[in-house]
Design an enzyme around this catalytic site. Structure first.
Site, PDB file in Angstrom:
ATOM      1  N   HIS A 150       0.847  -1.188   0.000  1.00  0.00           N
ATOM      2  CA  HIS A 150       0.000   0.000   0.000  1.00  0.00           C
ATOM      3  C   HIS A 150       0.884   1.239   0.000  1.00  0.00           C
ATOM      4  CE1 HIS A 150      -3.133   2.846   1.064  1.00  0.00           C
ATOM      5  NE2 HIS A 150      -3.968   1.920   0.627  1.00  0.00           N
ATOM      6  N   ASP A 161      -7.950  -5.377   0.088  1.00  0.00           N
ATOM      7  CA  ASP A 161      -8.430  -6.277  -0.962  1.00  0.00           C
ATOM      8  C   ASP A 161      -8.043  -7.734  -0.727  1.00  0.00           C
ATOM      9  OD1 ASP A 161      -9.641  -4.295  -2.508  1.00  0.00           O
ATOM     10  OD2 ASP A 161      -7.717  -3.698  -3.333  1.00  0.00           O
TER      11      ASP A 161
HETATM   12  N1  ACO Z   1       4.106  -7.908  -4.700  1.00  0.00           N
HETATM   13  C1  ACO Z   1       5.446  -7.872  -4.907  1.00  0.00           C
HETATM   14  N2  ACO Z   1       6.204  -6.755  -4.819  1.00  0.00           N
HETATM   15  C2  ACO Z   1       5.567  -5.628  -4.507  1.00  0.00           C
HETATM   16  C3  ACO Z   1       4.189  -5.568  -4.265  1.00  0.00           C
HETATM   17  C4  ACO Z   1       3.440  -6.762  -4.385  1.00  0.00           C
HETATM   18  N3  ACO Z   1       2.125  -6.773  -4.176  1.00  0.00           N
HETATM   19  N4  ACO Z   1       3.812  -4.292  -3.981  1.00  0.00           N
HETATM   20  C5  ACO Z   1       4.952  -3.577  -4.027  1.00  0.00           C
HETATM   21  N5  ACO Z   1       6.011  -4.369  -4.336  1.00  0.00           N
HETATM   22  C6  ACO Z   1       7.417  -3.958  -4.418  1.00  0.00           C
HETATM   23  C7  ACO Z   1       7.695  -3.173  -5.692  1.00  0.00           C
HETATM   24  O1  ACO Z   1       8.104  -4.014  -6.749  1.00  0.00           O
HETATM   25  C8  ACO Z   1       8.790  -2.246  -5.219  1.00  0.00           C
HETATM   26  O2  ACO Z   1       9.983  -2.981  -5.143  1.00  0.00           O
HETATM   27  P1  ACO Z   1      11.404  -2.267  -5.457  1.00  0.00           P
HETATM   28  O3  ACO Z   1      11.598  -1.259  -4.375  1.00  0.00           O
HETATM   29  O4  ACO Z   1      12.394  -3.385  -5.423  1.00  0.00           O
HETATM   30  O5  ACO Z   1      11.275  -1.654  -6.829  1.00  0.00           O
HETATM   31  C9  ACO Z   1       8.396  -1.897  -3.784  1.00  0.00           C
HETATM   32  O6  ACO Z   1       7.640  -3.035  -3.340  1.00  0.00           O
HETATM   33  C10 ACO Z   1       7.541  -0.637  -3.654  1.00  0.00           C
HETATM   34  O7  ACO Z   1       6.384  -0.785  -4.478  1.00  0.00           O
HETATM   35  P2  ACO Z   1       5.779   0.370  -5.372  1.00  0.00           P
HETATM   36  O8  ACO Z   1       5.038  -0.240  -6.498  1.00  0.00           O
HETATM   37  O9  ACO Z   1       6.848   1.360  -5.706  1.00  0.00           O
HETATM   38  O10 ACO Z   1       4.800   1.022  -4.309  1.00  0.00           O
HETATM   39  P3  ACO Z   1       3.563   1.965  -4.633  1.00  0.00           P
HETATM   40  O11 ACO Z   1       3.289   2.708  -3.404  1.00  0.00           O
HETATM   41  O12 ACO Z   1       3.791   2.726  -5.885  1.00  0.00           O
HETATM   42  O13 ACO Z   1       2.380   0.922  -4.970  1.00  0.00           O
HETATM   43  C11 ACO Z   1       0.636  -0.625  -4.710  1.00  0.00           C
HETATM   44  C12 ACO Z   1       1.439   0.510  -4.059  1.00  0.00           C
HETATM   45  C13 ACO Z   1       0.117  -0.182  -6.091  1.00  0.00           C
HETATM   46  C14 ACO Z   1      -0.571  -0.925  -3.840  1.00  0.00           C
HETATM   47  C15 ACO Z   1       1.531  -1.877  -4.842  1.00  0.00           C
HETATM   48  O14 ACO Z   1       1.934  -2.308  -3.568  1.00  0.00           O
HETATM   49  C16 ACO Z   1       0.845  -3.015  -5.602  1.00  0.00           C
HETATM   50  O15 ACO Z   1       0.919  -3.055  -6.842  1.00  0.00           O
HETATM   51  N6  ACO Z   1       0.140  -3.947  -4.884  1.00  0.00           N
HETATM   52  C17 ACO Z   1      -0.607  -5.001  -5.541  1.00  0.00           C
HETATM   53  C18 ACO Z   1      -1.932  -4.467  -6.042  1.00  0.00           C
HETATM   54  C19 ACO Z   1      -2.891  -4.188  -4.916  1.00  0.00           C
HETATM   55  O16 ACO Z   1      -3.084  -4.986  -4.014  1.00  0.00           O
HETATM   56  N7  ACO Z   1      -3.565  -3.032  -4.997  1.00  0.00           N
HETATM   57  C20 ACO Z   1      -4.566  -2.610  -4.037  1.00  0.00           C
HETATM   58  C21 ACO Z   1      -4.069  -1.483  -3.207  1.00  0.00           C
HETATM   59  S1  ACO Z   1      -5.220  -1.054  -1.948  1.00  0.00           S
HETATM   60  C22 ACO Z   1      -6.415  -0.209  -2.758  1.00  0.00           C
HETATM   61  O17 ACO Z   1      -6.229   0.456  -3.726  1.00  0.00           O
HETATM   62  C23 ACO Z   1      -7.701  -0.356  -2.237  1.00  0.00           C
END
Ligand code: ACO
Length: 429
Positions: free
Chosen positions: A307, A364
């Site tokens: 998140h 979620d």
């Molecule tokens: N699985 C694996 N790796 C992940 C995940 C995941 N679910 N989420 C983040 N990471 C990793 C990224 O690859 C990144 O790694 P790095 O630093 O080596 O490049 C690091 O964690 C940071 O992630 P970002 O994508 O930069 O974080 P951001 O804040 O932009 O994204 C998000 C947040 C979109 C929720 C992300 O965690 C994600 O894609 N999660 C899966 C989708 C999801 O569950 N979305 C629902 C969110 S809650 C909502 O909207 C109601």
């Protein structure tokens, strides 16, 4: 003395006011930065930028705190219902008995959609994703209630439109489901509560009596409450940006529904169940799933994990996880996907990749298990999220429109394209 931040550009020092929120959050006010220094700031994806002042929801992502108008989400989840929580978000205080009665009566009175709108449902293929139908139908409501586009619309008329939208969204959502399974669209029943009425329109069939299961009603109230607002998330910010052009509330919320649909936002709940189902059906070891999620050569992510704001735990996920056990056992359901979800959570939370990046289950991760138990099909999960998030969208739209100083929202950019490039006629290229 007022706190200031100092910025030095080319040896010249500028003072920027520091703003403190009611929970002690700090921000540097750069409102006059370009005017004074000729510079803008750049912050792709708004990782560090506040876009507005808001008194609706407070989140402390480090401590796992979420409050609506100051009230902790845990207290609302335990004691409130969705209608009362919607009132709290939209009007800023918990309703008195009279206020709640008036609000509930309004929701009941406005539940039917215009008969002509039913024709729209016939135009969609039965395979249409219900989010496509929902966003279009919500935008279309502005054609039926044109006072929302009038500059002279009164506060009372706007309140009526907010109630109308809250009420009709349920009817539209259930109708899109009925259409997709080839059953007749059902009218709402005025004797039922908000959630019970939705369940009736979703699951009743004309030839049979429908008995509302109070456990399911309770579970639905809980799910909608925990989704009801989440300050400046992608869809709410979309509603505010669209609303800042003074677009009407139906158009603005329709845009928010489209933003919610994406798999990185509300669409994640559908993706989570599809992921868990695949793990189950193909008997994929949890260790392999975790390894794939960490693999930077793969686009796979552990859906329902991570998140932007929560870096400790998501309080909504905690509430829903506890409810999954309680509600499923009360309903006598054993869902193997819940076992997989728990196993996956345990494995990920022990893994240094997830620990270092502070990735925890988000709202979620467990919501889909509850929707499944209620009989809601997977492609309706994000629609359920939209119904839940609606009070938040309305509250933010209302807050924005009440701000006499609100300007149209329009970010700047750093241009990285060609410098002056002259036109070349086609025969000379
Ligand atoms: N699985 C694996 N790796 C992940 C995940 C995941 N679910 N989420 C983040 N990471 C990793 C990224 O690859 C990144 O790694 P790095 O630093 O080596 O490049 C690091 O964690 C940071 O992630 P970002 O994508 O930069 O974080 P951001 O804040 O932009 O994204 C998000 C947040 C979109 C929720 C992300 O965690 C994600 O894609 N999660 C899966 C989708 C999801 O569950 N979305 C629902 C969110 S809650 C909502 O909207 C109601």
């Amino acid at each position: 003395m007022a706190e200031v931040a100092k910025l030095i550009i080319d040896g010249k020092e500028y003072e920027l006011p520091v703003i403190t929120g009611s929970e002690g959050e700090k921000a540097i006010d750069i409102g006059k930065l370009r005017q004074v220094t000729g510079h803008i700031t750049i912050d792709p994806a708004f990782m560090n930028s506040g876009s507005c002042y808001s008194s609706i929801a407070f989140i402390d992502g480090e401590k796992g705190i979420l409050r609506y108008r100051g009230v902790p989400i845990e207290e609302l989840a335990e004691h409130s219902n969705f209608v009362e929580t919607a009132f709290l978000l939209i009007y800023g205080h918990l309703p008195t008995k009279q206020e709640r009665q008036k609000f509930s009566t309004g929701l009941t009175r406005h539940s039917i959609i215009h008969e002509d709108m039913k024709n729209f449902f016939n135009g969609y293929p039965s395979s249409a994703h219900p989010m496509a139908i929902l966003s279009a139908m919500v935008g279309a409501l502005s054609a039926y209630y044109p006072n929302v586009t009038s500059a002279d619309v009164t506060a009372e008329e706007m309140d009526e439109n907010y109630v109308r939208l809250l009420s009709k969204v349920r009817t539209i959502a259930a109708a899109s489901y009925k259409k997709s399974i080839g059953q007749p669209i059902l009218y709402p029943r005025n004797d039922l509560s908000y959630c019970a009425n939705f369940l009736h329109m979703m699951f009743a069939v004309p030839a049979e009596p429908y008995v509302v299961d109070e456990d399911v009603v309770k579970a639905l109230n809980l799910l909608l409450i925990v989704h009801a607002d989440h300050e400046q998330n992608c869809s709410t910010s979309t509603v505010r940006i669209v609303g800042s052009s003074r677009a009407n509330v139906y158009a603005s919320v329709s845009a928010g529904i489209c933003a919610l649909w994406g798999p990185l936002h509300g669409g994640a709940n559908q993706e989570v169940i599809e992921m868990l189902q695949k793990i189950h059906d193909e008997k994929i070891p949890v260790s392999k799933v975790v390894a794939d999620a960490k693999d930077k050569n793969s686009t796979f992510r552990l859906m329902g994990f991570g998140h932007r704001v929560y870096k400790n735990f998501d309080p909504r996920a905690k509430i829903l996880k506890a409810s999954c056990d309680k509600i499923l056992s009360k309903m006598g359901i054993h869902d193997p996907l819940l076992d997989i979800a728990k196993e996956l959570e345990e494995a990920a939370l022990k893994d240094s990749y997830f620990v270092e990046r502070k990735l925890y289950p988000n709202v979620d991760f467990y919501s889909g298990i509850l929707y499944r138990a209620m009989g809601v099909p997977t492609n309706m999960f994000t629609v359920m999220f939209a119904i839940g998030r609606l009070p938040g969208w309305i509250a933010h739209y209302k807050e924005l429109r009440a701000d006499a100083n609100a300007k149209i929202e329009r970010p700047r950019q750093i241009y990285t394209g060609n410098t002056l490039t002259h036109y070349v006629p086609i025969d000379k290229r």
